[in-house]
Scaffold this motif. Structure first.
Motif, mmCIF file in Angstrom:
data_model
loop_
_atom_site.group_PDB
_atom_site.id
_atom_site.type_symbol
_atom_site.label_atom_id
_atom_site.label_comp_id
_atom_site.label_asym_id
_atom_site.label_seq_id
_atom_site.Cartn_x
_atom_site.Cartn_y
_atom_site.Cartn_z
ATOM 1 N N THR A 109 0.845 -1.188 0.000
ATOM 2 C CA THR A 109 0.000 0.000 0.000
ATOM 3 C C THR A 109 0.882 1.239 0.000
ATOM 4 O OG1 THR A 109 -1.859 -1.095 1.068
ATOM 5 C CG2 THR A 109 -1.706 1.289 1.345
ATOM 6 N N GLU A 158 -1.862 5.270 0.763
ATOM 7 C CA GLU A 158 -3.183 4.724 1.108
ATOM 8 C C GLU A 158 -3.850 3.966 -0.031
ATOM 9 O OE1 GLU A 158 -5.515 7.579 3.418
ATOM 10 O OE2 GLU A 158 -3.644 8.515 4.100
ATOM 11 N N PRO A 161 -3.861 0.494 -2.116
ATOM 12 C CA PRO A 161 -3.300 -0.859 -2.203
ATOM 13 C C PRO A 161 -2.968 -1.194 -3.655
ATOM 14 C CG PRO A 161 -5.594 -0.908 -1.426
ATOM 15 C CD PRO A 161 -5.296 0.501 -1.797
ATOM 16 N N ASP A 214 -4.994 -3.034 -6.259
ATOM 17 C CA ASP A 214 -5.081 -4.367 -5.657
ATOM 18 C C ASP A 214 -6.491 -4.664 -5.157
ATOM 19 O OD1 ASP A 214 -4.300 -6.837 -4.798
ATOM 20 O OD2 ASP A 214 -3.300 -6.125 -2.977
ATOM 21 N N ARG A 215 -7.457 -4.506 -6.060
ATOM 22 C CA ARG A 215 -8.862 -4.752 -5.717
ATOM 23 C C ARG A 215 -9.581 -5.085 -7.007
ATOM 24 N NH1 ARG A 215 -13.840 -2.522 -5.457
ATOM 25 N NH2 ARG A 215 -13.158 -0.812 -6.784
ATOM 26 N N CYS A 259 -12.346 -5.473 -9.726
ATOM 27 C CA CYS A 259 -13.513 -4.621 -9.967
ATOM 28 C C CYS A 259 -14.817 -5.384 -9.807
ATOM 29 C CB CYS A 259 -13.430 -4.006 -11.365
ATOM 30 S SG CYS A 259 -13.266 -5.243 -12.671
ATOM 31 N N SER A 276 -14.220 -7.152 -5.308
ATOM 32 C CA SER A 276 -13.257 -6.476 -4.417
ATOM 33 C C SER A 276 -12.181 -7.379 -3.823
ATOM 34 C CB SER A 276 -13.976 -5.741 -3.269
ATOM 35 O OG SER A 276 -14.772 -4.699 -3.783
ATOM 36 N N ALA A 277 -12.023 -8.586 -4.334
ATOM 37 C CA ALA A 277 -10.927 -9.428 -3.822
ATOM 38 C C ALA A 277 -9.587 -8.755 -4.126
ATOM 39 C CB ALA A 277 -10.980 -10.806 -4.474
ATOM 40 N N PRO A 278 -8.649 -8.804 -3.205
ATOM 41 C CA PRO A 278 -7.306 -8.304 -3.507
ATOM 42 C C PRO A 278 -6.704 -9.165 -4.627
ATOM 43 C CG PRO A 278 -7.576 -8.685 -1.130
ATOM 44 C CD PRO A 278 -8.760 -9.295 -1.812
ATOM 45 N N SER A 305 -3.786 -9.449 -5.275
ATOM 46 C CA SER A 305 -2.532 -10.023 -4.778
ATOM 47 C C SER A 305 -2.723 -11.404 -4.155
ATOM 48 C CB SER A 305 -1.885 -9.084 -3.761
ATOM 49 O OG SER A 305 -2.791 -8.790 -2.723
ATOM 50 N N VAL A 306 -3.963 -11.805 -3.852
ATOM 51 C CA VAL A 306 -4.166 -13.178 -3.385
ATOM 52 C C VAL A 306 -4.516 -14.092 -4.561
ATOM 53 C CG1 VAL A 306 -4.774 -12.479 -1.043
ATOM 54 C CG2 VAL A 306 -6.583 -12.911 -2.705
#
Lengths: 337, 337, 337
Positions: free
Chosen positions: C24, C27, C29, C45-46, C48, C51-53, C55-56
Motif C-alpha cells: 500500500t 493509502e 493498495p 489491488d482490488r 472490480c 473487491s478481492a485483492p 494479490s491473493v
C-alpha cells in the motif's frame, strides 16, 4: 469528566527506581522522576519541540533531557538548554504537575497548581509504619475508574465474585450505615457479639464471641481505606479500643488512565502477625480476590462500551456506591462552575 | 440491516455442554443455556443492573444468576431474586429470545417473539439421522455474512479458490437453473450421462456413465442446504429415485455476528459409507475447502472495509447470488415497512 | 495529503521474486508483479468484480488472475477474460500505475499517468554498480513519512538518539549550508583539516589531517541521498576530487503507506573495502542506527496521534528540515492548484 483539582495516586515510590516513569493519568501522559537531589518531579510527557515523549529520554541531574534532540527541562517544566543555540525562548516549556511522595505513594495534582493543597491527601499512615506489615500490588485494569471504585465500596458482590474466599452472604443481612462528610464518605457494618472470622479470632486470641466490623472511608475522587477487624466482644472495639482486637487496613488508589482504563495501586496492611509466614500466606489471598474484581469489572466494561446508553436499574444494595458517585459528581459539577 | 423476524443458527447443541454459552448474533450479545429441566433458554447477555454479561455468571437450576451481584433471571428474562431485598420490581428484566433445538442446531428468533414461527425452520433432518454420517464444523469468519453466503451459493469460484480439490472448470459450462419460491431460492446444475466423480462412482457402484447433480436451497436469511450426488445414468435420479445413487448434503448455518464477522456452522452428511474410514477421510477434505472460502472472503472483507463505497461490476456468473441477495433485501425491506 | 505526480520507491527488485507483491502506497493498495516477459506491472489491488485483492490471486503469463472468480487483468488494468462469459465489458478494469525498475528499486508513479516523467527519478547509481558494495534494508515504520524524512535529514539528533555510535556533539557546531533547487534540497557540513573518523582514515590511508564532510540531497517527495566521506586534507575533495578519499552513500526511499505508517527502503553503499569483512562489519552498525531512528520516530508518532493539534516550537537546528517540509508543502499546494 475528571475532578481536576485533586490528588491522584500515580504510583508506588519504587516505580521511580527504574529512572523515568511514564504514566497516563486522566488522559494526560506524564513523566515522573526523582532527581539527584532526591526530589521528585512530574512533567508533561511530550517535548514542546517535536512531541517526543520525554520518558524515552534521560535523567540528567535534576532535569530531563529529551531523547530526540537533547532539549532539557527542569522540574518546573522550563526548558534550560537547546543544543546548537545560545538562547532558550520562554515559550520552550512543558507543563509541570504538583507531585508529593507520601506514605510510599506518589500523589499528583491534576488541576490548577495554585490550588494544590497537600492537606487533602488522606493519611494512609499504615502504608509506611513499623507496626504494620504490607502486601502491596499494582493492577492495570481495563474498565472505567468509577465502575472500579463501585466494586471496592460494595461488599454485596462478594458471594458472587468471590464465592471461594469472601463469599459470606449472611453478613449482607446487616445493613450498612453511611455517613457523608464534606470530602469523604464513610460506611460501616458492625457485627456485635458474633462468631469472628477464624483468622481474626486466632490472631486476636478471641475467646468465644467477638465484635467484628467492616468499614470504609472513600475520599473522592479516587482513594479508599477499607478496615476489617475483630476484637473480643464487649471490649469497646466499636468505640476505638483495639487493645483486645486486630485489624486489616486495605488502601486503594484507583486512578483513571482513560475513560476505560484504570490504575489500581493497593496495599493490604495488618497490625498483627507481622513476621508470621502463615498469616502472610493466608492474607495473600487478597491478590486473587482483587483479581476477581478486575475480571468482572472488565467484563462489565465491555458491555458498557458496546451499549453506552443502555438503561441500568438501581437496587437497594447500591445505596453506598450511589452515594459515592453522587459525591464525586457534585464535586466535578462544582469544579466546572 | 438484518432480517429480524427470522431464525438464525446460534450453535451446535453440544456448545451448551460447557454451561453458559455467550454468542453475539445480529450485534446482540446473547447467553444460551440448558436448564436442569433440559429446556434451553436465550437471554440478553447484559444484566439490567450493572451491565455485567450474564454469561460470566452461573446456571442455577433453570435460571441464570448474575456473576456480579447475584440477580437471578428465569427463561422469560424476568428477574426472580435480588439479594438483600424482598421485592423484585417488574422493571428488573432482560430480553429473552425464542429458541429451539432442532436437528442438533440451536435456532434463535431475533425479532418479535409473538411472530416466532417454528415451521419456518428448514428441515435439515440429515443432521440427526441414523442413515446419515456427519462431519461437523464451526468457523468464526471475519467477513460480512452476505458475502459469505455468496461464496456458498456460487460454484464458479471453485476452480480459483479450490484448484486442488473442487476445481473443475468444465462443469461451469452448464448454466444453473434458478427457481424462486416465497421463502426459498433453489438452484440446480444437472450433468446427465456424464463421467461421475470417482468417489461417487465407487460408492454408488455406478458402471459407465452416471447422472450427477449439484443443487442448493437457500432459505433466507442465512441457511443453505447443498446437495451433491450421482446415480447410475437413466435410473430416474433427477426425478428423485435414489435407489441407484448416493448423495452428500451440506448444511450451512451462516449467522451474522456483526456487519463484518460471521458464525459458520456446517455439516457434511452422506448416506453411504457411514462407517467406512476411507470415505470419511476422502470427504474430510471439505474442512480444508471451507477454510479456503474463509481465506478469500476475509481478504475481500478487508478491501470492502477499506473502500466501502467502491463500485463493483456484476458478471454473468453472479446470477444465482444476486437472486439470493435480492430475495433477502426484499424481505428486509418488507419487514421495515 | 500526498504529492501524487511523483515517483515513490515501492520496493527492492527482489521483493518481486515471491510472485505477486501487495504493498500500500499513499493509502492505495497496489499489486506489483513481473510478467513472463520480464516486464513489471502495478495494478490496483482490488478486483472490480467483488473487491478481492488481486494479490491473493495468481500470475498467469503477463497477467494477473483474480483468486476468487478468475477474472484476468493485463498490465494496463484491462480485464481480458471473465469465466463463463464471452464478452468482457470495457468497464471491467482496474487502475494501473506507471512503474519502473531502476537501480534495483521499483519506482511507482502515483498520479496522472500522462505526466509520468522518468527523468525525475534521482540517479542512485551506487545501488547497482560494481565499484560499490551495498548493505541493504527494509523497515516498516509506524510513523508519518515526513516525520521520518525529518530524522534522516537532521544530524542534530545523533548525540541523543545514537549516543553509542554516531553521537559526536562536537560536529554539530558546524552550521549546515542549505541550497534550494527547483526539485531538490541540498545540505552540507564541511570539516576541513580535521581529525577524520578512524574507519575513514584507515580506509582512505589518510596521514594526519583530513577534509571530511556530510552532505545530503533531498528529492521530494520522499527520497534522500546521504554522502559521508573523508580525504587527505587539501587534496581538493570538497571540489570533487576523490582520488585521495573515500565515501559512503546512503540511499533512503521513504514511502508513505498511510498517514501514520511508512516504508523505509535503504542502502549503505561504499566505494572502498568492497570485499573486506572488517569494513562490512564496521559499517553494518548502520542497521542498528536506523533502528534507533525508528524507535524514536514511532514514539513521537504515538504522541502526535494522541494530540494532533498540539503546538510545537521550532528551534535553530530545525532549519534544514523545515526547508524540506516547506519544499514539499509548496509542491503539494501547486499540484492541487
Amino acid at each position: 469528566m475528571y475532578l481536576k483539582n485533586a490528588w491522584y495516586v500515580a504510583g508506588w515510590e519504587n516505580h521511580l527506581d527504574g529512572g523515568l516513569l511514564a504514566r497516563t493519568i486522566c488522559e494526560e501522559p506524564i513523566v515522573f522522576f526523582r532527581g539527584e537531589d532526591g526530589k521528585i518531579g512530574a512533567l508533561e510527557d511530550r517535548c514542546c519541540h517535536r512531541s517526543a515523549p520525554l520518558s524515552v529520554g534521560r535523567l540528567k541531574g535534576n532535569e530531563v533531557e529529551c531523547g530526540y534532540h537533547g532539549l532539557r527541562f527542569d522540574r518546573t517544566g522550563q526548558c534550560t538548554a537547546i543544543p546548537t543555540q545560545e538562547l532558550v525562548p520562554p515559550s520552550a516549556c512543558v507543563r509541570s504537575y504538583p507531585v508529593i511522595l507520601k506514605n510510599r505513594w506518589i500523589w499528583v495534582w491534576m488541576g490548577d497548581a495554585a490550588k494544590a493543597d497537600e492537606s487533602q491527601i488522606p493519611d494512609y499512615f499504615f502504608l509506611e509504619n513499623n507496626a504494620w506489615a504490607n502486601i502491596d500490588g499494582y493492577f492495570y485494569v481495563e474498565c472505567n475508574y468509577q465502575s472500579y471504585i463501585d466494586i471496592q465500596l460494595d461488599q454485596t458482590h462478594s458471594p458472587y465474585v468471590h464465592p471461594d474466599t469472601l463469599g459470606n452472604a449472611a453478613k449482607l443481612r446487616v445493613k450498612p450505615s453511611v455517613k457523608r462528610e464534606p470530602r469523604a464518605l464513610k460506611c460501616e457494618r458492625l457485627f456485635p457479639n458474633d462468631d469472628p472470622p477464624p483468622l481474626w479470632a486466632k490472631a486476636a486470641n478471641i475467646k468465644g464471641k467477638g465484635d467484628s466490623w467492616n468499614r470504609w472511608i472513600y475520599t473522592p475522587p479516587a482513594t479508599i481505606m477499607f478496615d476489617v477487624g475483630a476484637a473480643q466482644a464487649n471490649t469497646g472495639a466499636f468505640e476505638g479500643n483495639l487493645e483486645h482486637g486486630i485489624t486489616v487496613h486495605n488502601a486503594h488508589g484507583i486512578t483513571p488512565e482513560t475513560g476505560t482504563t484504570t490504575h489500581h495501586f493497593w496495599s493490604n496492611a495488618r497490625d498483627f502477625g507481622l513476621d508470621d509466614p502463615e498469616t502472610e500466606e493466608q492474607l495473600s489471598v487478597i491478590r486473587r480476590v482483587f483479581r476477581e474484581d478486575v475480571t468482572i469489572c472488565e467484563a462489565v466494561q465491555r458491555r458498557v462500551s458496546q451499549f453506552p446508553d443502555a438503561h441500568q436499574i438501581d437496587v437497594a444494595m447500591d445505596y453506598p456506591t450511589l452515594q459515592a458517585r453522587n459525591m464525586l459528581a457534585r464535586l466535578i459539577k462544582e469544579e466546572r462552575e
